[in-house]
Write a protein that holds these residues in place. Structure first.
Motif, PDB file in Angstrom:
ATOM      1  N   ALA A 296       0.960  -1.320   0.008  1.00  0.00           N
ATOM      2  CA  ALA A 296       0.043  -0.123  -0.086  1.00  0.00           C
ATOM      3  C   ALA A 296       0.847   1.177   0.147  1.00  0.00           C
ATOM      4  N   THR A 297       2.018   1.292   0.672  1.00  0.00           N
ATOM      5  CA  THR A 297       2.764   2.408   0.954  1.00  0.00           C
ATOM      6  C   THR A 297       3.358   2.827  -0.345  1.00  0.00           C
TER       7      THR A 297
ATOM      8  N   TYR B 250      -4.336  10.667   4.396  1.00  0.00           N
ATOM      9  CA  TYR B 250      -4.403  10.220   3.199  1.00  0.00           C
ATOM     10  C   TYR B 250      -4.047   8.618   3.010  1.00  0.00           C
TER      11      TYR B 250
ATOM     12  N   ALA C 280      -3.698   6.462   5.101  1.00  0.00           N
ATOM     13  CA  ALA C 280      -4.621   5.763   6.050  1.00  0.00           C
ATOM     14  C   ALA C 280      -5.820   5.287   5.351  1.00  0.00           C
ATOM     15  N   ILE C 281      -6.395   6.368   4.555  1.00  0.00           N
ATOM     16  CA  ILE C 281      -7.591   6.040   3.896  1.00  0.00           C
ATOM     17  C   ILE C 281      -7.275   5.113   2.579  1.00  0.00           C
TER      18      ILE C 281
ATOM     19  N   SER D 182      -4.852   2.893   2.284  1.00  0.00           N
ATOM     20  CA  SER D 182      -4.534   1.888   2.760  1.00  0.00           C
ATOM     21  C   SER D 182      -5.821   0.809   3.004  1.00  0.00           C
ATOM     22  N   ILE D 183      -6.799   1.712   3.514  1.00  0.00           N
ATOM     23  CA  ILE D 183      -8.061   0.697   3.676  1.00  0.00           C
ATOM     24  C   ILE D 183      -8.640   0.422   2.353  1.00  0.00           C
ATOM     25  N   VAL D 184      -8.853   1.393   1.677  1.00  0.00           N
ATOM     26  CA  VAL D 184      -9.374   1.039   0.241  1.00  0.00           C
ATOM     27  C   VAL D 184      -8.451  -0.055  -0.376  1.00  0.00           C
TER      28      VAL D 184
ATOM     29  N   PHE E 236      -6.766  -2.346   0.855  1.00  0.00           N
ATOM     30  CA  PHE E 236      -6.706  -3.752   1.094  1.00  0.00           C
ATOM     31  C   PHE E 236      -8.224  -4.222   1.011  1.00  0.00           C
ATOM     32  N   VAL E 237      -9.103  -3.472   0.936  1.00  0.00           N
ATOM     33  CA  VAL E 237     -10.373  -4.098   0.848  1.00  0.00           C
ATOM     34  C   VAL E 237     -10.771  -4.433  -0.592  1.00  0.00           C
TER      35      VAL E 237
ATOM     36  N   TRP F 237      -8.811  -7.869  -0.823  1.00  0.00           N
ATOM     37  CA  TRP F 237      -9.676  -8.815  -0.211  1.00  0.00           C
ATOM     38  C   TRP F 237     -10.707  -9.209  -1.234  1.00  0.00           C
TER      39      TRP F 237
END
Length: 269
Positions: free
Chosen positions: A104-105, A124, A126-127, A129-131, A133-134, A137
């Protein structure tokens, strides 16, 4: 009767293995190595290739030749306690401890960070990274489709885009490799510095996990004899390793040439 794989089959499996190996670190580390090594890129890259592709190739060979069904079974030949500890640590290193966070980074650093105010990058990231990895998944919910996604779609698209970038970079170089400054850590023993940097890709460890995927794929293609599976694993792995070696080398020289127009980067991103 066991099936004989064609060159097209080897090419597909090798391309799939390349897609599994070539992650975030594989893209940024050679570029950063070239920037730091400068005029010493040849020797630094040579050392990088030994650990960056040589050891992963040995890992794939080990899985194919040993006829093991997994990392745990392979390590259990030492003893059961060692196998348990080694397997857990291996998957933690190539997973949540090191490899996964930099996926992600790296994407964020390359694609978004240059356009975002540094004071707001943490939020940004953090946001993002969430998107990120979702979505990862979502695509991994059907494991049987992952190899199709990687081998048939994602990997060819990536190679086309990367090939276009490298073609343009060498067609109109940003600077001269021979005149590129050499950073202190590469001024002496450039080969051995590059040798140690090759471990950062984590492919030497990942090869033990990915080798199982290759063996399973070969078996699903109709190859049943253990000796043939071992040979096909080695042949497929060789295609992947050669492709990675070429791309690593081009990226390293791209990094060295970039010093003609860009400052030394902090991390390769």
């Amino acid at each position: 009767m066991t099936k004989k794989l064609s060159f097209k089959d080897y090419l597909f499996i090798g391309s799939m293995l390349f897609g599994l190996f070539f992650g975030a670190g594989n893209l940024i580390f050679p570029v950063h190595l070239g920037q730091e090594a400068g005029a010493a890129t040849f020797w630094a890259n040579l050392g990088f290739l030994v650990t960056g592709i040589g050891l992963p190739f040995l890992g794939v060979i080990a899985i194919g030749v040993s006829k093991s069904s997994g990392v745990y079974e392979l390590a259990k030949r030492i003893n059961q306690t060692y196998a348990m500890v080694f397997t857990i640590l291996l998957y933690l290193v190539i997973g949540p401890f090191f490899a996964l966070p930099r996926l992600a980074t790296t994407s964020f650093e390359i694609g978004l960070a240059p356009f975002i105010d540094p004071s707001r990058q943490t939020l940004y990231l953090a946001i993002f990274s969430i998107v990120f990895f979702v979505l990862a998944w979502w695509f991994s919910r059907k494991p049987t489709k992952i190899l199709d996604y990687v081998g048939k779609f994602l990997n060819p698209a990536f190679l086309v885009l990367l090939g276009a970038l490298l073609l343009l970079a060498f067609w109109n170089p940003l600077g001269s490799v021979n005149q590129a400054p050499i950073q202190p850590n590469y001024q002496e023993h450039a080969f051995f510095t590059g040798f140690t940097q090759g471990y950062n890709t984590l492919d030497a460890l990942a090869a033990l996990a990915f080798g199982i995927i290759i063996v399973t794929t070969i078996q699903n293609m109709g190859v049943t004899k253990p000796a043939e599976i071992a040979k096909d694993t080695i042949k497929s792995g060789a295609i992947s390793i050669i492709l990675m070696g070429i791309i690593y080398t081009l990226l390293a020289y791209l990094g060295a040439m970039s010093l003609g127009s860009f400052a030394l980067s902090e991390n390769g991103g």
